[in-house]
Every structure is written in C-alpha cells, then in structure tokens.
Design a protein around this motif. Structure first.
Motif, PDB file in Angstrom:
ATOM      1  N   HIS A 263       0.832  -1.207   0.000  1.00  0.00           N
ATOM      2  CA  HIS A 263       0.000   0.000   0.000  1.00  0.00           C
ATOM      3  C   HIS A 263       0.865   1.254   0.000  1.00  0.00           C
ATOM      4  O   HIS A 263       0.593   2.226  -0.728  1.00  0.00           O
ATOM      5  CB  HIS A 263      -0.925  -0.009   1.220  1.00  0.00           C
ATOM      6  N   GLY A 264       1.933   1.245   0.796  1.00  0.00           N
ATOM      7  CA  GLY A 264       2.826   2.401   0.852  1.00  0.00           C
ATOM      8  C   GLY A 264       3.500   2.664  -0.481  1.00  0.00           C
ATOM      9  O   GLY A 264       3.637   3.811  -0.917  1.00  0.00           O
ATOM     10  N   PHE A 265       3.917   1.607  -1.153  1.00  0.00           N
ATOM     11  CA  PHE A 265       4.559   1.745  -2.465  1.00  0.00           C
ATOM     12  C   PHE A 265       3.582   2.331  -3.482  1.00  0.00           C
ATOM     13  O   PHE A 265       3.935   3.228  -4.258  1.00  0.00           O
ATOM     14  CB  PHE A 265       5.057   0.376  -2.923  1.00  0.00           C
ATOM     15  N   CYS A 266       2.353   1.837  -3.456  1.00  0.00           N
ATOM     16  CA  CYS A 266       1.340   2.359  -4.383  1.00  0.00           C
ATOM     17  C   CYS A 266       1.027   3.826  -4.085  1.00  0.00           C
ATOM     18  O   CYS A 266       0.825   4.621  -5.014  1.00  0.00           O
ATOM     19  CB  CYS A 266       0.058   1.531  -4.293  1.00  0.00           C
ATOM     20  N   ALA A 267       0.983   4.178  -2.807  1.00  0.00           N
ATOM     21  CA  ALA A 267       0.581   5.528  -2.424  1.00  0.00           C
ATOM     22  C   ALA A 267       1.724   6.534  -2.514  1.00  0.00           C
ATOM     23  O   ALA A 267       1.525   7.656  -2.998  1.00  0.00           O
ATOM     24  CB  ALA A 267       0.026   5.515  -0.996  1.00  0.00           C
ATOM     25  N   ARG A 268       2.936   6.146  -2.100  1.00  0.00           N
ATOM     26  CA  ARG A 268       4.034   7.113  -2.022  1.00  0.00           C
ATOM     27  C   ARG A 268       4.895   7.111  -3.293  1.00  0.00           C
ATOM     28  O   ARG A 268       4.863   8.061  -4.075  1.00  0.00           O
ATOM     29  CB  ARG A 268       4.903   6.810  -0.804  1.00  0.00           C
ATOM     30  N   GLU A 269       5.635   6.030  -3.518  1.00  0.00           N
ATOM     31  CA  GLU A 269       6.568   6.020  -4.642  1.00  0.00           C
ATOM     32  C   GLU A 269       5.852   6.091  -5.986  1.00  0.00           C
ATOM     33  O   GLU A 269       6.274   6.838  -6.868  1.00  0.00           O
ATOM     34  CB  GLU A 269       7.451   4.763  -4.586  1.00  0.00           C
ATOM     35  N   LEU A 270       4.765   5.312  -6.131  1.00  0.00           N
ATOM     36  CA  LEU A 270       4.069   5.302  -7.419  1.00  0.00           C
ATOM     37  C   LEU A 270       3.077   6.454  -7.514  1.00  0.00           C
ATOM     38  O   LEU A 270       3.273   7.392  -8.280  1.00  0.00           O
ATOM     39  CB  LEU A 270       3.363   3.957  -7.628  1.00  0.00           C
ATOM     40  N   GLY A 271       1.991   6.379  -6.743  1.00  0.00           N
ATOM     41  CA  GLY A 271       0.932   7.388  -6.863  1.00  0.00           C
ATOM     42  C   GLY A 271       1.373   8.782  -6.488  1.00  0.00           C
ATOM     43  O   GLY A 271       0.937   9.769  -7.094  1.00  0.00           O
ATOM     44  N   GLY A 272       2.257   8.886  -5.497  1.00  0.00           N
ATOM     45  CA  GLY A 272       2.666  10.206  -5.023  1.00  0.00           C
ATOM     46  C   GLY A 272       3.865  10.789  -5.734  1.00  0.00           C
ATOM     47  O   GLY A 272       4.249  11.929  -5.470  1.00  0.00           O
ATOM     48  N   PHE A 273       4.467  10.041  -6.651  1.00  0.00           N
ATOM     49  CA  PHE A 273       5.668  10.554  -7.294  1.00  0.00           C
ATOM     50  C   PHE A 273       5.808  10.030  -8.726  1.00  0.00           C
ATOM     51  O   PHE A 273       5.488  10.722  -9.696  1.00  0.00           O
ATOM     52  CB  PHE A 273       6.889  10.167  -6.460  1.00  0.00           C
ATOM     53  N   TYR A 274       6.209   8.786  -8.866  1.00  0.00           N
ATOM     54  CA  TYR A 274       6.643   8.282 -10.168  1.00  0.00           C
ATOM     55  C   TYR A 274       5.556   8.369 -11.238  1.00  0.00           C
ATOM     56  O   TYR A 274       5.796   8.863 -12.345  1.00  0.00           O
ATOM     57  CB  TYR A 274       7.141   6.845 -10.031  1.00  0.00           C
ATOM     58  N   LEU A 275       4.378   7.888 -10.953  1.00  0.00           N
ATOM     59  CA  LEU A 275       3.331   7.848 -11.985  1.00  0.00           C
ATOM     60  C   LEU A 275       2.927   9.250 -12.424  1.00  0.00           C
ATOM     61  O   LEU A 275       2.604   9.476 -13.601  1.00  0.00           O
ATOM     62  CB  LEU A 275       2.119   7.062 -11.484  1.00  0.00           C
TER      63      LEU A 275
END
Length: 944
Positions: A723-735
């Motif tokens: 969930h953290g990866f989806c929310a922070r690294e992906l949803g909150g930055f990379y994507l």
C-alpha cells in the motif's frame, strides 16, 4: 484550434476501474476449476523443497463464521506465499466429524431413542452435508486446496488410523485405566475435555458444617490438653452441599495455626485467623482455649454429620484461609481432583471411594435419605438434613464463577469414573515421561507469536493425565477386551487392535460395535468384556498427523508425520495444538509440527465478542456477496492477527478504500502499457532513464522485503509495504512524473519505452506480491499484462526481471530520495497556491527553489528536466539567502516561491511555455510538442 489528441499516447486497458468482485470472483473460481489449478500447481512444484501446513480440522456442524474465514484465509496466504517462493506447498483441508454436537443434532431431529447403528448412520450423513456446505464457502473465499479429496475424521481409513495411533500409545505404555475425577456433563452423559469446559456465574448454597469429633482423646492431645471439657467439632465451608454425602476425609494445612474455640454448647476447630469472622457468620460468641499447628491434627478422626462413618484429617498444602472459609476443607474424593489425589496418597483404595452420583446427575437409589434425587434438587434437602442433625452453622446463597458445559451451558461436576487415560508421568521405553518429552518438544518448536511458547509450556507442565474415553455412540471406539475376573487388558491387545482397525478400514466404526468378540477371541470370548467407550474427539484430530501425513496415506509425503506448521486460534493451545503434541510425542517421540502460529479472535470495532443478540455479527457470506472475498482477504492481511481482530462494516469499508487504491494503481500501470510488447520493446536496465531505473530498483528492494515478510508470516507488513509503495513512490511521485513523457513523447521513443519497461516490470512483480492475499484481483491483473502469459498467476514464482542500482550510481537511491523529499515539499507549496487562487494547477505555475549549495548541486543534475519532476512549467534554482520572502518548508535548505506563469498553455502538453504561438503551422503548440509529432524528430529525455 487544432485537435492533437490523436498524436498523444493515451492510456487504454481492458482492466476495469471497478472490481465488481461479487460478480467476477465466482467466474474466476469456475476458471480455476476448469484449469484444475490445485493439481496443476502440484505437478509444477513436484520435486521442489516441501512445505507442509497441516490443516486443523474445523468441526462439521453449522455455517462458517468470520473466525473460520480468518483461519482459512491465513492458511491460504501462507500456502500461496510458499508456492510463490518456489516451494512445493500442498494444502489438504480436513474436517472433524465425530462427537457430541452432531450426535445431539441428530437426536433433536430424529429423537433420542434411535438404535445406535441408525444414530451413527444419521450422524455420518449429517456430517457429510455440513462439510459440503462449509466447503462451498471456503472455496468461495478463494482458498485453493485439494477440495475434491479432503481428509475427514469419519473416513474409514482415518477411523482405522486413529485406532492404530491408540495402539501405538498402548504399546508404548502410556495408556491405562483408572478411577479419577473428570469433568462430567449430565446432559452429555459423558466426560468432557478441559477445552469443553467454560466458566459462568452460578447461584449456590454456601454452608458451614460441623463434623463431630470421634477421637476426642486424639483431638485433645493435638491441642495439648489432657481432655476435652465438652463435645467438639471441626467446621468446614463448602458451596457444593451435594458432595457432603460423599465426604470421606477432612483437609487442614500443615503450617496453619488452628484454634479450639469454646462456643457455648461445643468446641469448634477453626483456622485461628478466621475465628472472629466465622463466629460472626455463625451468630455465636466464643473464646480460644488452645491452638495447634495443622500438622498436629493429622490423622485425628471426626464423624460424618449424618452417616455412620469416620472422616480422618489429612494434611494438604492446597487448603486456603480466605475470608468466608474456615481453613478446613471437606474432602469427597469422587468429586474433586485434589480430594482424590490426597485420599489416594493416604492409602485409600479405588474400591473404597464412594461415588453415589450417577451419569445423569441422580443419586443412586441406595443412598440413604437422598437416593433417586437429582443433585441440584437435593441441595436444599441436604441443607435441611444438616440443620436437623444440628450440624448446620451457617447458610446463604452466593453467586460465583462455576464450571459449565460449553455446549449445553449447564453446570458440570467433577465425577470419579472408570476411564481410560494417557499418563503424563509414565516413563516410556527411553526412560522419559510423556510430560518430559512434550516439554522438550515445546522448546524445539518455533512459535508465532513468541508468547505462545510460555503459554503451552505452562499448560503441559501443570496438566493432569489425559482422559481419552467417552461414553457416546458417534465416535471412534476404544477396541479393548477386558478380562471379566481381573479387569486386565487382553495380553494380545495391540495385535487385536490391528485386526479391529483392518475391519474398521473396510466397514467403518460400526464394524467394532457389531463385532461378536468370538470373531477375534474364539473360545476366550466368554472370559472377556468388549469395551464400548469411544475416544475423545481431541484424540480424533490430535492423531491426524499419524495417519494423514504419513507416506502410506493418499495425502501423505516423505516428510513423515511432521508438518512445518500448524495454524489455529489461540484457544488451540489447550485444544488441537495440545492433543497433537501429546500424541506426537507418545508415538514418534517429538511434536508433529516444527512451528505453531496462533491468531486471535474476532471482535467488533468496540472490542466486543460477536453476538447475534448484540447485533454485531459480521457474516463472511454477506461480505462476499456485498464487497467480495478479496476485501475480506485484504482485511485479514491488514490486521495484526497476534491479538484480537476487530471487524465491522465500517472497517471493511475502509479496507475497500485501500483496495481501490491498489486496484487503480494496477490499472494505471496496465493502461500505460498500451502498445507495448515486452519481447520487442523492453529496454535493458542500463538503457533506461534514470528515474525508471530508480522505480525498478525500488520494486526490487520492496520485493526482497515482501519475500522476508511472507516467510516470517508478517502479512500486515506485506499489506503496509504494498500500500505504501502504491501511495508514495508510485501514486505520489513516479506515476505523476512520467505522465507527460508517456503521453506526449513519440510512441516508439526511448523516453516512452523506458517508462513502459519500468511499468511492465513493476506490474509483473506487483501481480505476484498481492497474489497470496488478493488472489482474484492478482489473477485479473496478471492476465491483462502484455506479453506471453502463463495460465494463472498462482502458478508463478516471484518475478525475476527486477534490477538494482549500483551502489556508486550518480543518480542512486540517496539522490532520488532527496528529490522525492523536495517534490513533496513543493507539492505542499503548490497546493497552498491553488487554495489561495494564485494558480489554477501546477502546470500553470513557475516555481523558484531557494536552496543551499548541497541541494543545488543535487537538483542541478536534472537540468531542464527538473520541471517535469516538479510538474510545473518552469523551475528556477536560486541561492537560499535570496529567498527571504519565499515560503519555508519542512526540508532544511529549501524555500519555495510559486508564481503563475505569464506564458500561454500548449494545447497538447498543457505546459505554459514562452514559445507557444511562435510556430506558424502549429500556433497552439510548444516547440517540444512539435518535435514529438509523428513527423517530428522527437524529444530526447535523459533523466525523467
């Protein structure tokens, strides 16, 4: 204004935004069934390292509840995660089928006076129906196992295997017949296991009773007197008047001081510290004329209040001197464990123990005064009798915690009956007792959570012998023959048990009950009685390791009767874990498991037990019909199973929100793989843009943590990490950062293919990370990933295509972590500017970052591409000292100034750029977008 939409690489996927789980999950189950998923998995893992989770059989009675769902989902997560790790992890579900609840259900449906064989047939039929109903719900939960061939304790082979397990224990010398007080339920008409007893409040008659002195000279001498000046009596206090007719001794503590009190008509023996409170309770006045320690009273005899027999004083350390008592305990060895042990230790023979209470709770007809009366109804009559003979000193009704049958919710008693026991302190052939073996086995077992070890250790260290016999129809028989004259087992008992097992294997347990002893004993049959007792149901489930896990069984394996893991609720420390430990150590010399995992019970959001009367029950069937099994599975993974597991409609709604984030993340990944063929278009890691390398590296790091978390059964960590990866690294930055590059660069450009390569690798890994938990959704993700697909994600292992950044990489992990922190700080400033209506959106903004020298050196590495990372149309770097009027951030060395861009918006990329309008043929585009048109040379990206 021209329409440039056709020149963009817009996302497209068949993976829907809405899960529609209640509709799609049954369709997925049908697909798995057609695929024969379980057996395909067994074939593909054949020859790999084996991992065996042995299923603790649920009882085949009633619909599954939320606790069942938790248990089965946890097991399924573990088994799937082990298969994901490349192990051969079979899962064979089981059911516990014998015992009183089913027998009781059949009686209530068909009547109590059925012929035994007919009753057993109906029980078998009923259990089979219940198994099918429960099986359907377990399958609906997404649990993958050998559902077409589960093990059932009522299968003939397993009934025979249980007899063979008992034979092994008889041969080892651990089984004996004895008269001991056991938990007895009148409604069951049988002994109860410890796990079948619960405590509830009960109203009882509390009485103080005087036992007249018989040996007056001995009593006088004990108190240092030449003679007693008047008649004397010793006083006991009890809350079980019904046990007084069976009194055979009195207990005092050897170290207590006892007083001889002159109370008027007679002398009373009481614990010295309780004299004042006792006299007040009796309504008497008195004075102490002598004292003595308890050990001086040893052997002094008193008379039963209304029967012509003596009650000697025996010393006992368990006597207490709590307020309300007298410091003297009345001992009825047939109805108390301590009483029994003490009387036996003082030489009382089994034949001397008086046990007037019959199995239905009624006194034997020949008991004077109370014969034929139910003990609970006899209580007031006993009190009246004591008053009549002048022995009743005080009487009142109290409410206290008392043993009850967990099925019938009625009071139970200790009752001495002839039963079969497994001896805890009998030495085996290796010189060790079963207790010693079990305690050593506990020390060698891995416990999750760790506190389970101390709990089970304490239970084994202090438990009495195990009563394994019951007096029921629906159970596995104890196939013994007892000599009519001596009561001894037949000398060929183990051999005869094997012959009985062979018959049961073919015909079921009825083979024993209908057996004519002459068929096995020949002419000896006239000298022997056939035992008709059945085995405790905990023996049923507790011996499954013996016949289900061995290689000779259809579900057996070369690992032998030892599983890697047993997993059940915390109550099974005194249940299945316990009985399996004892049988395993008795038969094989070690526990049948290498590890034990314990989960807590389900409660509502306020910590209350689930109760229909309270209206807080969460039915798994309703959750699956409304939200889907994957939501229930995600809730289980997101809850710390080590303690109580709170569940409610609101909690499940929040879980569904998290599910949507994970699902939408997967959908974005898949949608932006539109037109991507991994065999043709994937780039090597070294050829990818720096930001794409970073996100793949993050995924690789995360996968290592997830593998460890699954291995250590830390499913909450898996949930939080994903969930953290989806929310922070992906949803909150990379994507967010790659959207511009994905949509606006040329379809075949390195910039786009690099991002797609990263997205492809992340979604390949993600589909596997969540597969043990979100099995249905993972399958849906997996089949929508481009490229060659296997038949099921559940047949896959961890994705092996992730690469990692070199330790010395210029744009390594530390670099991107610092960039991410800056972006989060800038995002907050942009949000403030939107709220203040300074800007309409981030692309309408220009930002100036006032930074210290160290941060400037980091951010400058991105050059003009820094604006793509910050999602603004322009980014300027300036010295920190110049930013006195800028907005401070939580990040040291950074201040931010946000201003609305003065430039026109490009209609294709929406960036505000100075050159928009200066290109004649495309007046609405910026120069970058013109180069990215199909006929243009294309844009070059280096980093982001």
């Amino acid at each position: 204004m021209s329409d440039y939409k056709h020149t963009l690489n817009l996302p497209e996927t068949d993976f829907p935004m809405r899960g529609m789980l209640p509709k799609r999950e049954p369709e997925r189950l049908a697909q798995w069934d057609k695929l024969d998923l379980y057996h395909r998995l067994r074939e593909e893992r054949r020859g790999r390292e084996l991992f065996v989770l042995h299923d603790g059989p649920p009882y085949a009675n009633g619909s599954i509840h939320i606790g069942h769902a938790v248990n089965k989902i946890l097991k399924d997560i573990i088994v799937k995660s082990k298969n994901l790790a490349g192990l051969d992890a079979p899962y064979v579900p089981g059911w516990d089928c014998h015992g009183l609840p089913i027998e009781h259900k059949v009686e209530t449906t068909h009547g109590k006076h059925l012929a035994p064989e007919r009753a057993r047939a109906l029980c078998r039929e009923y259990a089979g129906e219940q198994i099918q109903a429960q099986l359907s719900d377990f399958v609906r939960l997404g649990v993958v196992g050998d559902w077409g061939n589960p093990y059932r304790s009522m299968d003939f082979a397993n009934e025979a295997g249980e007899i063979r397990a008992l034979a092994d224990m008889v041969e080892a010398g651990f089984v004996f017949k004895g008269l001991k007080p056991v938990n007895w339920c009148f409604d069951c008409g049988s002994a109860l296991a410890e796990a079948e007893v619960e405590y509830a409040d009960k109203q009882s008659d509390a009485i103080d009773v005087a036992f007249p002195a018989a040996d007056e000279a001995g009593l006088a001498a004990a108190f240092g007197l030449e003679a007693l000046p008047k008649p004397a009596a010793i006083v006991i206090w009890t809350t079980t008047p019904w046990t007084v007719p069976a009194n055979q001794a009195l207990n005092v503590h050897p170290e207590f001081t006892y007083a001889l009190v002159d109370a008027g008509e007679r002398l009373l023996v009481l614990a010295e510290e309780l004299v004042e409170s006792c006299l007040e309770r009796f309504g008497l006045e008195g004075e102490i004329i002598a004292t003595a320690t308890g050990e001086r009273l040893d052997g002094v005899t008193f008379r039963h209040p209304f029967y012509d027999r003596l009650s000697p004083v025996y010393l006992a350390d368990y006597v207490e001197s709590e307020v309300g008592s007298t410091g003297i305990v009345h001992s009825a060895p047939a109805y108390g464990v301590d009483d029994f042990v003490t009387c036996r230790a003082h030489g009382m023979d089994f034949s001397e123990i008086k046990s007037p209470v019959q199995g239905d709770g009624v006194y034997a007809d020949d008991l004077p005064y109370f014969g034929g009366q139910l003990i609970w109804k006899a209580n007031p009559r006993i009190v009246e009798k004591l008053a009549e003979v002048g022995a009743l000193l005080a009487h009142k009704t109290i409410t206290h915690s008392y043993m009850h049958c967990w099925r019938h919710k009625t009071p139970v008693i200790y009752r001495a009956t002839a039963q079969w026991f497994v001896g805890m302190d009998i030495e085996g052939k290796d010189g060790k007792t079963l207790r010693e073996k079990a305690l050593e086995g506990i020390e060698a077992t891995r416990f999750t959570p760790a506190w389970g070890q101390a709990r089970l250790h304490a239970m084994i260290a202090n438990r009495p012998d195990w009563c394994i016999s019951r007096q029921r129809n629906w159970g596995v028989p104890i196939p013994f023959f007892l000599h009519k004259a001596t009561g001894e087992l037949h000398p060929r008992t183990v051999e005869l048990m094997e012959r009985a097992a062979q018959r049961v294997e073919v015909e079921g347990i009825d083979a024993w009950f209908r057996l004519d002893p002459a068929e096995l004993l020949g002419e000896e049959a006239a000298d022997y009685d056939k035992v008709t007792d059945t085995l405790d149901v905990w023996f049923d489930s507790g011996t499954t390791h013996r016949h289900v896990l061995r290689g000779s069984h259809p579900h057996g394996h070369d690992q032998g009767p030892r599983a890697d893991l047993y997993l059940e609720g915390s109550d099974q420390h005194r249940g299945w874990f316990h009985s399996s430990l004892l049988t395993g150590c008795a038969i094989d010399g070690h526990p049948p498991y290498r590890g034990l995992l314990t989960h807590g019970f389900t409660v509502d959001a306020h910590g209350r037990k689930m109760s229909k009367s309270v209206g807080n029950v969460v039915a798994p069937q309703e959750v699956m019909d409304k939200l889907g099994a994957d939501i229930l599975r995600l809730w289980v993974a997101s809850t710390d199973y080590a303690g109580e597991m709170a569940v409610s409609d609101e909690i499940l709604k929040r879980t569904a929100d998290v599910y949507r984030r994970i699902r939408n993340t997967a959908r974005f990944l898949l949608a932006n793989l539109n037109g991507f063929d991994p065999e043709r278009d994937a780039l090597a890691f070294d050829d990818m843009l720096a930001l794409d390398q970073w996100v793949v590296d993050r995924a690789a790091q995360l996968q290592a943590r997830i593998e460890r978390a699954y291995e250590e059964y830390r499913f909450l960590d898996v949930y939080q990490q994903v969930h953290g990866f989806c929310a922070r690294e992906l949803g909150g930055f990379y994507l967010d950062v790659i959207k511009d590059r994905q949509y606006t660069t040329q379809a075949e450009s390195v910039a786009r293919r690099s991002a797609q390569t990263a997205l492809y690798q992340v979604v390949e890994a993600l589909s596997r990370w969540v597969a043990p938990i979100l099995s249905f959704t993972a399958e849906e993700i997996f089949e929508n990933i481009p490229g060659k697909r296997g038949d099921s994600v559940l047949l896959e292992t961890y994705y092996g295509g992730l690469s990692t950044l070199a330790d010395g990489a210029e744009m390594g992990r530390d670099f991107w972590e610092q960039v991410l922190e800056v972006k989060q700080a800038v995002n907050k400033c942009l949000e403030d500017a939107r709220n203040a209506k300074t800007i309409k959106g981030s692309l309408a903004a220009e930002v100036t970052l006032f930074v210290d020298d160290e941060l400037r050196a980091t951010l400058a590495k991105l050059g003009d591409e820094l604006r793509f990372v910050m999602l603004t149309s322009e980014v300027h770097l300036a010295p920190l000292a110049d930013g006195q009027a800028a907005e401070a951030t939580d990040l040291d060395g950074l201040k931010v100034a946000v201003a609305a861009s003065a430039h026109k918006k490009c209609e294709r990329c929406w960036h505000h750029r100075e050159d928009v309008g200066s290109h004649g043929e495309h007046p609405d585009l910026c120069g970058r977008c013109i180069s990215n048109l199909p006929e243009g040379p294309g844009e070059t990206r280096h980093f982001a």
